[in-house]
Design a protein around this motif. Structure first.
Motif: not given
Length: 327
Positions: A36-44
């Motif tokens: 989840i953290w990876t996805i959020w960082v990627s989206l940001f």
């Protein structure tokens, strides 16, 4: 449940092993959190990259689009359109060049507009002057045609090739042709055949060198009528040039009857000269018209001294009065 099994040899004949079990949720909990953290960082990161791309794209394309819009306005005739920019890079140099071009086009446009207005005024004035000149020429032509029609003398106009291009009614009366029978015909149709060769040589010399022995003089010339009979003409010739063309006009007067009358009078005069008496002929104004040779002998006056003078004046100076009264 996730399970892992591994065999452990403990001795001969013993089949011991180790089985490790763990709950799937408990096992993947940390992985899910990391995911989840990876996805959020990627989206940001993706959003940040997109924002940077948009900013950079706008910074690069906005001046170019402004140049395009300005160029289209200039193309549409809005020469006062300008590119507003403070850039000093290549785009700024291009914008400055476009603004300079627009200023020049605007100046040329206004200069051309002024020239068009001035030229329109000149053309209008020239058109009015041309209308006035055409009207003047029309009136002049009408007066000329009236004069031609009223003239009792034949008037013939000839072009460079020696063909008749204009004539008046008197010409038809003198030569017996209709007007449309002579227009376009060579002038030689009005000249007896024995004189045509000399006429053509003289006409060619006049057209080539401008020399003419007949121009400015009144000469007697034989003419040929439609019925083949010849008449004696008195010819006055004038030539002129209009542009590259050369023309000639001749005024022709039929003097056949006059010549016949002169010959008759000459014959009668010769008879009077042979009379052995003094013969004096006067007109209604008492002017002496004839004074024969015997009158010269009788009254001591030469004919050349008294012809054309009033007989009363002569009578007052001589004894002719007494002699006439006595006779």
């Amino acid at each position: 449940v996730l399970a892992a099994y591994r065999y452990i040899p403990m001795g001969v004949g013993l089949g011991w092993g180790v089985v490790v079990k763990q709950d799937e949720v408990e096992l993947t909990a940390d992985l899910k959190e990391d995911l989840i953290w990876t996805i959020w960082v990627s989206l940001f990161t993706l959003l940040a990259v997109c924002a940077m791309i948009i900013v950079i794209s706008n910074r690069l394309t906005h001046p170019i689009l402004s140049l395009v819009r300005t160029a289209r306005k200039i193309e549409g005739g809005h020469f006062d359109a300008r590119v507003i920019t403070t850039r000093t890079d290549e785009v700024g140099v291009l914008a400055k060049a476009l603004n300079t071009m627009a200023e020049q086009l605007e100046q040329w446009y206004y200069d051309l507009e002024d020239k068009v207005v001035n030229r329109t005024i000149e053309l209008s004035q020239s058109n009015k002057a041309l209308q006035v000149e055409n009207e003047r020429r029309k009136q002049s032509d009408e007066r000329f045609q009236i004069m031609l029609g009223a003239s009792i003398d034949a008037i013939v106009m000839v072009g460079r090739q020696g063909n008749i291009i204009s004539l008046n009614k008197a010409t038809s009366d003198v030569f017996g042709y209709e007007e449309d029978e002579l227009i376009g015909q060579p002038l030689t149709v009005l000249i007896p055949e024995r004189y045509r060769e000399a006429h053509l040589k003289g006409w060619g010399r006049r057209m080539e060198t401008g020399e003419s022995h007949m121009e400015g003089q009144v000469v007697e010339f034989p003419g040929l009528k439609k019925d083949g009979s010849e008449i004696l003409l008195e010819l006055s010739l004038v030539t002129w040039e209009q542009g590259q063309e050369k023309f000639a006009s001749g005024i022709l007067r039929d003097i056949t009857e006059r010549k016949e009358t002169e010959e008759t009078l000459a014959f009668q005069s010769s008879l009077l000269e042979q009379v052995c008496n003094g013969v004096v002929v006067v007109d209604l104004n008492h002017c002496i018209m004839h004074w024969n040779g015997y009158a010269e002998h009788l009254y001591q006056w030469c004919a050349e001294d008294v012809v054309g003078k009033n007989i009363v004046d002569i009578l007052s100076q001589t004894k002719l009065k007494d002699a006439l009264v006595e006779n």
